[in-house]
Design a protein around this motif. Structure first.
Motif, PDB file in Angstrom:
ATOM      1  N   VAL A  62      38.303  50.480  46.727  1.00 34.41           N
ATOM      2  CA  VAL A  62      39.427  49.604  47.017  1.00 34.41           C
ATOM      3  C   VAL A  62      39.682  48.791  45.756  1.00 34.41           C
ATOM      4  O   VAL A  62      38.772  48.243  45.148  1.00 34.41           O
ATOM      5  CB  VAL A  62      39.155  48.681  48.221  1.00 34.41           C
ATOM      6  N   THR A  63      40.937  48.760  45.324  1.00 31.51           N
ATOM      7  CA  THR A  63      41.298  48.018  44.124  1.00 31.51           C
ATOM      8  C   THR A  63      42.506  47.147  44.428  1.00 31.51           C
ATOM      9  O   THR A  63      43.279  47.422  45.342  1.00 31.51           O
ATOM     10  CB  THR A  63      41.626  48.953  42.947  1.00 31.51           C
ATOM     11  N   ALA A  64      42.670  46.097  43.661  1.00 31.57           N
ATOM     12  CA  ALA A  64      43.790  45.184  43.872  1.00 31.57           C
ATOM     13  C   ALA A  64      44.321  44.696  42.533  1.00 31.57           C
ATOM     14  O   ALA A  64      43.569  44.541  41.564  1.00 31.57           O
ATOM     15  CB  ALA A  64      43.355  43.995  44.728  1.00 31.57           C
ATOM     16  N   THR A  65      45.622  44.456  42.504  1.00 34.12           N
ATOM     17  CA  THR A  65      46.289  43.891  41.344  1.00 34.12           C
ATOM     18  C   THR A  65      47.051  42.657  41.790  1.00 34.12           C
ATOM     19  O   THR A  65      47.742  42.677  42.813  1.00 34.12           O
ATOM     20  CB  THR A  65      47.279  44.904  40.732  1.00 34.12           C
ATOM     21  N   GLN A 114      47.136  30.755  35.556  1.00 30.06           N
ATOM     22  CA  GLN A 114      46.664  31.327  36.813  1.00 30.06           C
ATOM     23  C   GLN A 114      46.022  32.690  36.603  1.00 30.06           C
ATOM     24  O   GLN A 114      44.955  32.973  37.174  1.00 30.06           O
ATOM     25  CB  GLN A 114      47.817  31.447  37.801  1.00 30.06           C
ATOM     26  N   ALA A 115      46.653  33.553  35.810  1.00 29.42           N
ATOM     27  CA  ALA A 115      46.103  34.891  35.583  1.00 29.42           C
ATOM     28  C   ALA A 115      44.727  34.821  34.938  1.00 29.42           C
ATOM     29  O   ALA A 115      43.800  35.560  35.325  1.00 29.42           O
ATOM     30  CB  ALA A 115      47.060  35.706  34.716  1.00 29.42           C
ATOM     31  N   ASN A 116      44.557  33.929  33.982  1.00 27.11           N
ATOM     32  CA  ASN A 116      43.258  33.788  33.315  1.00 27.11           C
ATOM     33  C   ASN A 116      42.200  33.253  34.269  1.00 27.11           C
ATOM     34  O   ASN A 116      41.057  33.723  34.274  1.00 27.11           O
ATOM     35  CB  ASN A 116      43.388  32.861  32.109  1.00 27.11           C
ATOM     36  N   ARG A 117      42.573  32.265  35.070  1.00 24.91           N
ATOM     37  CA  ARG A 117      41.601  31.703  36.010  1.00 24.91           C
ATOM     38  C   ARG A 117      41.251  32.719  37.094  1.00 24.91           C
ATOM     39  O   ARG A 117      40.084  32.818  37.503  1.00 24.91           O
ATOM     40  CB  ARG A 117      42.159  30.426  36.638  1.00 24.91           C
ATOM     41  N   ALA A 118      42.222  33.480  37.558  1.00 29.00           N
ATOM     42  CA  ALA A 118      41.943  34.515  38.557  1.00 29.00           C
ATOM     43  C   ALA A 118      40.979  35.555  38.002  1.00 29.00           C
ATOM     44  O   ALA A 118      40.065  36.016  38.700  1.00 29.00           O
ATOM     45  CB  ALA A 118      43.248  35.177  38.990  1.00 29.00           C
ATOM     46  N   THR A 119      41.145  35.905  36.739  1.00 32.72           N
ATOM     47  CA  THR A 119      40.233  36.857  36.095  1.00 32.72           C
ATOM     48  C   THR A 119      38.820  36.283  36.024  1.00 32.72           C
ATOM     49  O   THR A 119      37.832  36.993  36.273  1.00 32.72           O
ATOM     50  CB  THR A 119      40.736  37.198  34.684  1.00 32.72           C
ATOM     51  N   GLU A 120      38.709  35.004  35.715  1.00 29.96           N
ATOM     52  CA  GLU A 120      37.398  34.347  35.697  1.00 29.96           C
ATOM     53  C   GLU A 120      36.765  34.364  37.080  1.00 29.96           C
ATOM     54  O   GLU A 120      35.555  34.629  37.222  1.00 29.96           O
ATOM     55  CB  GLU A 120      37.546  32.903  35.224  1.00 29.96           C
ATOM     56  N   ARG A 121      37.557  34.090  38.101  1.00 29.39           N
ATOM     57  CA  ARG A 121      37.026  34.077  39.465  1.00 29.39           C
ATOM     58  C   ARG A 121      36.570  35.473  39.899  1.00 29.39           C
ATOM     59  O   ARG A 121      35.596  35.620  40.636  1.00 29.39           O
ATOM     60  CB  ARG A 121      38.081  33.543  40.437  1.00 29.39           C
ATOM     61  N   ALA A 122      37.283  36.511  39.445  1.00 29.78           N
ATOM     62  CA  ALA A 122      36.873  37.878  39.764  1.00 29.78           C
ATOM     63  C   ALA A 122      35.498  38.184  39.159  1.00 29.78           C
ATOM     64  O   ALA A 122      34.653  38.829  39.794  1.00 29.78           O
ATOM     65  CB  ALA A 122      37.911  38.863  39.251  1.00 29.78           C
ATOM     66  N   LYS A 123      35.273  37.721  37.951  1.00 28.83           N
ATOM     67  CA  LYS A 123      33.969  37.933  37.307  1.00 28.83           C
ATOM     68  C   LYS A 123      32.873  37.196  38.061  1.00 28.83           C
ATOM     69  O   LYS A 123      31.772  37.728  38.271  1.00 28.83           O
ATOM     70  CB  LYS A 123      34.031  37.477  35.853  1.00 28.83           C
ATOM     71  N   ILE A 124      33.156  35.969  38.473  1.00 24.28           N
ATOM     72  CA  ILE A 124      32.179  35.195  39.229  1.00 24.28           C
ATOM     73  C   ILE A 124      31.818  35.906  40.535  1.00 24.28           C
ATOM     74  O   ILE A 124      30.662  35.926  40.955  1.00 24.28           O
ATOM     75  CB  ILE A 124      32.736  33.788  39.531  1.00 24.28           C
ATOM     76  N   ALA A 125      32.821  36.515  41.154  1.00 28.52           N
ATOM     77  CA  ALA A 125      32.608  37.213  42.423  1.00 28.52           C
ATOM     78  C   ALA A 125      32.042  38.616  42.243  1.00 28.52           C
ATOM     79  O   ALA A 125      31.731  39.282  43.232  1.00 28.52           O
ATOM     80  CB  ALA A 125      33.934  37.298  43.194  1.00 28.52           C
ATOM     81  N   LEU A 159      33.723  41.176  40.978  1.00 32.01           N
ATOM     82  CA  LEU A 159      34.776  42.120  41.351  1.00 32.01           C
ATOM     83  C   LEU A 159      35.647  42.525  40.168  1.00 32.01           C
ATOM     84  O   LEU A 159      36.726  43.080  40.359  1.00 32.01           O
ATOM     85  CB  LEU A 159      35.669  41.504  42.432  1.00 32.01           C
ATOM     86  N   GLU A 160      35.190  42.259  38.948  1.00 37.69           N
ATOM     87  CA  GLU A 160      36.066  42.498  37.799  1.00 37.69           C
ATOM     88  C   GLU A 160      36.443  43.961  37.616  1.00 37.69           C
ATOM     89  O   GLU A 160      37.478  44.268  37.004  1.00 37.69           O
ATOM     90  CB  GLU A 160      35.433  41.959  36.505  1.00 37.69           C
ATOM     91  N   SER A 161      35.648  44.889  38.136  1.00 42.56           N
ATOM     92  CA  SER A 161      35.998  46.304  38.004  1.00 42.56           C
ATOM     93  C   SER A 161      36.926  46.780  39.118  1.00 42.56           C
ATOM     94  O   SER A 161      37.406  47.915  39.084  1.00 42.56           O
ATOM     95  CB  SER A 161      34.732  47.168  37.982  1.00 42.56           C
ATOM     96  N   LYS A 189      34.520  51.236  48.894  1.00 37.73           N
ATOM     97  CA  LYS A 189      33.381  50.530  48.326  1.00 37.73           C
ATOM     98  C   LYS A 189      33.843  49.591  47.226  1.00 37.73           C
ATOM     99  O   LYS A 189      34.946  49.684  46.709  1.00 37.73           O
ATOM    100  CB  LYS A 189      32.370  51.507  47.746  1.00 37.73           C
ATOM    101  N   LEU A 190      32.968  48.682  46.879  1.00 35.76           N
ATOM    102  CA  LEU A 190      33.122  47.852  45.701  1.00 35.76           C
ATOM    103  C   LEU A 190      32.211  48.406  44.619  1.00 35.76           C
ATOM    104  O   LEU A 190      31.145  48.943  44.902  1.00 35.76           O
ATOM    105  CB  LEU A 190      32.710  46.407  45.994  1.00 35.76           C
ATOM    106  N   ASP A 191      32.612  48.254  43.374  1.00 28.50           N
ATOM    107  CA  ASP A 191      31.768  48.689  42.279  1.00 28.50           C
ATOM    108  C   ASP A 191      30.732  47.640  41.910  1.00 28.50           C
ATOM    109  O   ASP A 191      29.661  47.941  41.417  1.00 28.50           O
ATOM    110  CB  ASP A 191      32.617  48.993  41.028  1.00 28.50           C
TER     111      ASP A 191
END
Length: 317
Positions: free
Chosen positions: A121-124, A132-143, A145-147, A99-101
């Motif tokens: 399911v989790t991913a790193t 890139q790391a900062n933008r990827a984190t922003e995209r995770a929040k938009i999606a 999926l940050e948890s 599941k996704l949280d």
């Protein structure tokens, strides 16, 4: 990695990732244009198709139910395109209990609605670029999926993870940046769980040997220019990669050359770089990005001549 190479790679992606996302979107890798490279596709769809074809070729995920927490490592994650796509895909398989949280934006990944029962399911994702790391984190929040995902600035030759941490180690076009290919693959194997799968796609040069012959002076010159522009220490052939993988405690090893399937990518990139917005973006992004754009033809010609190859490897620990 050496400090100079580390800095070159970081500077390249710090400078170019914003423009790439503006022009191309979140996926920073080749597209798939059919086995013979003759299918016409929308450019982002071709990149998503490459992910799907890679997974299908490697047999991941398998038909068995994924009933326990499933961990993915994306080595060389860019701005998180593959990381987020895989996270949603693996969580939405009809046969699993993952599941996704968070609530995912379905327009973002084009993935089916996630199953909300069972394990996680989790991913790193790891990259050398803080941008890139900062933008990827922003995209995770938009999606939403940050948890479920996190992104780190980390060296793939010295990963900050315990042994046997991940069910899937995914490396899509990062091996070419590694100054020590053996150490890189040893690290990928080390952090992979028993029964886990390694999937690697990387730039290679043509095979060597009695039939093919050694690299010519002209080929070495062309490769040196590609190395300089794209911050690469060197590339090796697919048979050399296979030899390294076979020295590790891995089984079910398979390799493939998908050069024909991905070669049209570079001409599509060249066409996209000729739009007014892309040209303006290049002019304002700095000399490092401009050099990379000017060298796009090197990669296109490299595929045409057979010097540049797109190598695939999958294996199970």
């Amino acid at each position: 990695m050496t400090s100079t190479l580390y800095q070159q790679i970081q500077q390249l992606y710090d400078a170019s990732s914003g423009l790439w996302e503006q022009v191309w979107g979140e996926h920073m890798h080749h597209g798939y244009y059919g086995p013979d490279g003759n299918l016409k596709k929308e450019r982002r769809q071709a990149q998503i198709d490459l992910i799907e074809e890679l997974l299908a070729w490697a047999g991941v995920p398998s038909d068995k139910t994924l009933c326990e927490s499933y961990r993915i490592l994306d080595v060389g994650c860019g701005i998180g395109g593959s990381t987020l796509y895989l996270t949603e895909k693996f969580s939405s398989l009809p046969q699993n209990n993952l599941k996704l949280d968070g609530e995912a934006d379905q327009n973002y990944s084009r993935s089916p609605a996630p199953n909300k029962t069972g394990a996680r399911v989790t991913a790193t994702g790891i990259t050398l670029s803080p941008v890139q790391a900062n933008r990827a984190t922003e995209r995770a929040k938009i999606a939403g999926l940050e948890s479920n995902v996190n992104f780190l600035v980390a060296d793939a030759l010295n990963m900050p993870f315990p042994d046997e941490s991940f069910d899937l180690v995914w490396s899509l076009e990062s091996g070419e940046h590694m100054p020590d290919k053996i150490k890189f693959l040893q690290e990928c194997c080390r952090v992979l769980k028993p029964g886990g799968t390694l999937i690697l796609a990387t730039w290679c040069h043509r095979p060597l040997g009695e039939t093919a012959g050694e690299l010519t002076d002209e080929e070495r010159k062309q490769l040196a220019e590609i190395y300089r522009v794209y911050a690469l220490p060197y590339v090796i052939s697919l048979p050399e990669y296979e030899e390294i993988v076979r020295s590790l405690p891995l089984t079910s090893i398979r390799t493939a050359d998908w050069s024909k399937a991905v070669a049209p990518f570079w001409d599509v990139v060249i066409d996209s770089a000729l739009t007014p917005s892309a040209i303006w973006g290049l002019l304002t992004s700095g000399w490092t990005t401009i050099q990379a754009a000017l060298a796009l033809g090197l990669m296109s010609r490299g595929y045409q001549s057979g010097l540049i190859r797109f190598g695939m490897i999958c294996a199970v620990k």
